[in-house]
Design an enzyme around this catalytic site. Structure first.
Site, PDB file in Angstrom:
ATOM      1  CD  GLU A   1      27.991  19.398 121.460  1.00 43.31           C
ATOM      2  OE1 GLU A   1      27.522  19.803 120.370  1.00 43.31           O
ATOM      3  OE2 GLU A   1      27.436  18.563 122.173  1.00 43.31           O
TER       4      GLU A   1
ATOM      5  CE  LYS B   1      24.560  21.043 121.999  1.00 42.43           C
ATOM      6  NZ  LYS B   1      24.667  19.980 121.001  1.00 42.43           N
TER       7      LYS B   1
ATOM      8  CB  CYS C   1      44.847  48.168  81.508  1.00 47.33           C
ATOM      9  SG  CYS C   1      45.971  46.952  82.208  1.00 47.33           S
TER      10      CYS C   1
ATOM     11  CD  GLU D   1      25.241  23.388 111.600  1.00 46.16           C
ATOM     12  OE1 GLU D   1      24.316  22.892 112.286  1.00 46.16           O
ATOM     13  OE2 GLU D   1      25.298  24.586 111.298  1.00 46.16           O
TER      14      GLU D   1
ATOM     15  CG  ASP E   1      29.233  29.448 110.194  1.00 43.40           C
ATOM     16  OD1 ASP E   1      27.984  29.431 110.263  1.00 43.40           O
ATOM     17  OD2 ASP E   1      29.874  30.407 109.761  1.00 43.40           O
TER      18      ASP E   1
ATOM     19  CG  ASP F   1      42.686   7.336  99.482  1.00 42.40           C
ATOM     20  OD1 ASP F   1      42.423   6.931 100.629  1.00 42.40           O
ATOM     21  OD2 ASP F   1      42.866   8.530  99.188  1.00 42.40           O
TER      22      ASP F   1
ATOM     23  CB  SER G   1      17.498  29.331 116.761  1.00 42.78           C
ATOM     24  OG  SER G   1      16.625  30.153 117.471  1.00 42.78           O
TER      25      SER G   1
ATOM     26  CE1 TYR H   1      33.397  16.247 112.441  1.00 46.54           C
ATOM     27  CE2 TYR H   1      33.358  18.612 112.042  1.00 46.54           C
ATOM     28  CZ  TYR H   1      34.052  17.424 112.138  1.00 46.54           C
ATOM     29  OH  TYR H   1      35.391  17.418 111.933  1.00 46.54           O
TER      30      TYR H   1
ATOM     31  CB  CYS I   1      48.743  47.187  78.704  1.00 54.62           C
ATOM     32  SG  CYS I   1      46.946  47.086  78.567  1.00 54.62           S
TER      33      CYS I   1
ATOM     34  CD  GLU J   1      43.182  -3.468  99.006  1.00 56.47           C
ATOM     35  OE1 GLU J   1      42.706  -4.531  99.363  1.00 56.47           O
ATOM     36  OE2 GLU J   1      43.869  -3.335  97.961  1.00 56.47           O
TER      37      GLU J   1
ATOM     38  CE  LYS K   1      26.313  33.935 116.578  1.00 55.57           C
ATOM     39  NZ  LYS K   1      26.110  33.345 115.285  1.00 55.57           N
TER      40      LYS K   1
ATOM     41  CE  LYS L   1      25.506  28.735 117.139  1.00 57.87           C
ATOM     42  NZ  LYS L   1      25.317  28.923 115.723  1.00 57.87           N
TER      43      LYS L   1
ATOM     44  CG  ASP M   1      39.462   4.201  94.723  1.00 60.80           C
ATOM     45  OD1 ASP M   1      38.509   4.514  95.470  1.00 60.80           O
ATOM     46  OD2 ASP M   1      40.320   5.003  94.321  1.00 60.80           O
TER      47      ASP M   1
ATOM     48  CB  CYS N   1      42.626  45.263  80.896  1.00 62.05           C
ATOM     49  SG  CYS N   1      43.833  45.325  79.562  1.00 62.05           S
TER      50      CYS N   1
ATOM     51  CB  CYS O   1      47.029  43.410  78.867  1.00 65.97           C
ATOM     52  SG  CYS O   1      47.461  43.913  80.544  1.00 65.97           S
TER      53      CYS O   1
END
Ligand code: IVH
Length: 679
Positions: free
Chosen positions: A113, A288, A409, A173, A117, A33, A82, A223, A412, A35, A312, A115, A37, A427, A432
């Site tokens: 694949e 698919k 509470c 997605e 979310d 990282d 959909s 993705y 206390c 290098e 699902k 799915k 940067d 509270c 407390c």
């Protein structure tokens, strides 16, 4: 301009793109990282020195643009449909039967694949360049979120390779990794902001932020899962995915091809189990047809294609007994009900506690001790009690009363009252011990004072032993006082060496930067990020304290609002707040930004300014540098999004345009007044 600078810039851009791709697409980085940067900074410097070589597709140009008032909407060239859902292997077989009936005697192959979310996204590339990102919207029109998509490292600004279609739509997605989601929620909790329910909501909230810079900070990912509008497309979906990968677009892990529906179905359980090792939320699988020609022949209903189906996963649920409802006290005194359960196996882990959110939820669901409850763990997130089996409430379990909203509470016994916002019960006793333990642990936490060795167990003991009544007391602990407490049986498990290390770690924490101290003292709504803004804007606790009396001064800082202003006012006006600050001062904790580190307050953050004409006291580069040093953007042309036009002598068309669009215009001296400067 020297040829070598140009070559170097082009080389750096190509190298950074290459490494970016190795990191995000192949998950096989070749350089560290640091290098990366270093190369990135070299490019930034060279581009700054050679503005004539600017390129909107440079890796340095991902985040940019002024905040918007709203997203504009645009029609999808191809509607975003959909997918029909199935919930059982039998329904998947029915899908396969329908497909075979429509394609008699043909060879059928499926691609499976995950799915993902998240939020569906349609990216348009023209001759290999990203030109637009549209959300799904209603499937016919979506929101143009191009500026918020450009910062995603998974999304190439330029496709890799040599020849590209004139135009393609790449669909996929946008998601927030589960780990990022958890960090985001933890930070929001610290800042007293409402939590996101799941990674998808968090991704949606992040993508829809109007300021691309804020959106970029959320580290959204992408993705890809399909290509459309591509004239010379290959024959199969699988080959499209391979091409997408070659163009530099990442795909979800676990995409496979099947000739046989039974084998496909047999893989489902394993897929579900494997999912927990990945850092993205899924709600199932997408199946698919592999042949694109077959896909075309099957076509779609008005709602969904006939060539694919979603399977699902049901959220995993288990029934168990709710043994006891306990009430947790947070560091700001929030009382939260927690379910203590008879331990039960759920999605691969043993669950003994679950969230009950807040007392309104508890009352709404009428959850009582002794109830048989249904616990759900969706997307590998915190388990929740989702349902009560009220029909099972008989026998000796039938006598449980409604769980009362506490008015004291539990730790206390001080009064507990409802927040002005209405959801949380708090509270109100700042002394407390339960709050103090949480505050102490937070004070010592890694992102605040970073006191190694001071975790939950020790924080609790220090409070219970009466050694610490406020974080300030940490600074008067000594090896002797700790040893004495140990001998008196008040502290367990702390050896001589740990005692010494702890005292050293506490002493070391005095040199933490001011913004961390500000976060550590736990003013409501002031978490790490807000503390950074405050430290940069005011520079010292005394300046902040003085400004806090007038909420308008706090609200003048970009990014800060009324809630924070009022919370600061209350804190600095309270005797307990003042005592805490004085105590830290006495202890030698840093309460200001050292002079050499002071940055200009970012008074123009998020603002776009255009300079036109000749100014009395500044050259063009000087005034533009001043604008930038205050966090603003100096633009070349006037648009609706311009915040101010600074007009000097002989200002021409830009001034006219500003007037026409109703953009505010300023003279040099009005500008200086705006930023609180004198010449
Ligand atoms: S293909 C015609 N593949 O699920 C539909 N969609 O419930 C083509 N989704 O809006 C979509 N992962 O945003 C496809 N591997 C995947 C997916 C996927 C998630 C989303 C997509 C769609 C939604 C439908």
């Amino acid at each position: 301009m020297s040829q070598s600078a140009k070559d170097r810039i082009l080389r750096l851009r190509a190298d950074l793109d290459h490494h970016n791709r190795l990191y995000y697409v192949e998950a096989a980085p070749e350089i560290s990282d640091q290098e990366y940067d270093r190369l990135y900074r070299e490019l930034l410097d060279l581009e700054a020195a050679h503005p004539e070589l600017a390129d909107p597709d440079s890796p340095t140009q991902r985040v940019g643009g002024a905040p918007q008032d709203a997203f504009s909407s645009a029609a999808h060239e191809l509607p975003m449909l959909s997918i029909d859902n199935t919930y059982s292997p039998d329904e998947v077989r029915e899908f396969d039967a329908r497909v075979r009936k429509l394609l008699p005697d043909e060879k059928i192959q499926y691609v499976v694949e995950p799915k993902i979310d998240g939020l569906s996204m349609s990216l348009r590339y023209e001759s290999g360049r990203l030109v637009r990102g549209l959300t799904r919207g209603d499937g016919q029109t979506g929101d143009d979120v191009t500026a918020n998509i450009r910062p995603l490292h998974d999304v190439p600004l330029k496709l890799h390779g040599k020849s590209f279609p004139d135009a393609v739509l790449i669909r996929g997605e946008v998601y927030l990794p589960i780990s990022t989601f958890e960090k985001l929620n933890a930070a929001r909790e610290k800042d007293g902001l409402p939590l996101f329910a799941n990674p998808r909501n968090a991704a949606a909230g992040s993508l829809k932020l109007l300021d691309p810079k804020e959106s970029a900070k959320r580290s959204l990912r992408f993705y890809a899962y399909s290509v459309a509008l591509w004239k010379d497309r290959p024959d199969t979906h699988r080959a499209c995915l391979d091409q997408l990968k070659a163009w530099g677009l990442p795909q979800a892990p676990g995409i496979d091809l099947y000739d046989d529906i039974d084998q496909l179905i047999a893989s489902i359980d394993q897929r579900r189990q494997n999912q927990s090792q990945f850092d993205f939320a899924t709600d199932g699988l997408v199946i698919k047809l592999n042949s694109l020609d077959q896909q075309d022949r099957l076509g779609a209903t008005s709602k969904a294609p006939r060539w694919c189906i979603a399977y699902k996963f049901a959220a995993e649920r288990a029934e168990t007994r709710l043994l006891k409802i306990s009430v947790q006290v947070g560091k700001t005194g929030t009382l939260t009900p927690v379910a203590n359960l008879e331990p039960v196996q759920l999605a691969g882990t043993t669950v003994a506690r679950a969230s009950l959110h807040n007392f309104d939820e508890l009352a709404r669901k009428d959850i009582r001790e002794g109830d048989l409850v249904v616990v759900e763990k969706a997307g590998e997130i915190i388990p929740q009690v989702v349902e009560v089996r009220k029909d099972a409430r008989h026998g000796h379990h039938g006598h449980a009363e409604k769980f009362p909203v506490p008015n004291k509470c539990p730790v206390c016994q001080a009064d507990a009252v409802r927040d002005p916002e209405g959801v949380y019960i708090r509270c109100i006793n700042p002394a407390c011990p339960a709050q103090l333990k949480e505050r102490l642990r937070y004070f010592a936490g890694r992102d605040q004072m970073d006191i190694e060795g001071l975790g939950e167990a020790l924080a609790n003991q220090l409070v219970d032993a009466g050694l610490v009544h406020s974080p300030v007391d940490l600074y008067s602990l000594t090896a002797e006082s700790l040893t004495q407490a140990k001998e008196a049986g008040k502290l367990e498990r702390i050896g001589e060496l740990s005692t010494k290390n702890l005292i050293a770690a506490i002493a070391d924490s005095k040199s933490r930067s001011f913004d961390r101290v500000l976060a550590a003292i736990n003013i409501r709504h002031v978490g790490g990020h807000i503390a950074e803004l405050l430290a940069a804007a005011f520079g010292s606790i005394d300046a902040l304290s003085a400004a806090s009396a007038d909420p308008a001064q706090i609200e003048a800082v970009p990014g800060l609002g009324e809630t924070i202003a009022l919370s600061l006012r209350d804190f600095f006006a309270s005797p307990s707040g003042q005592k805490l600050i004085e105590g830290l001062r006495q202890a030698g904790v840093q309460l200001k930004v050292p002079a050499h580190q002071k940055k200009e307050p970012q008074l123009l953050a998020g603002k776009t300014l255009v300079v036109t004409g000749t100014l009395p006291n500044f050259t063009r580069p000087e005034i533009e540098a001043l604008i930038k040093s205050l966090g603003g953007r100096a633009a070349g042309s006037v648009s609706k999004k311009t915040d101010y036009v600074i007009a000097g002598d002989e200002a021409g068309s830009k001034l006219d345009k500003a007037r026409q669009l109703g953009v505010k215009t300023l003279t040099e001296s009005q500008f200086l007044q705006l930023i609180g400067r004198k010449l």
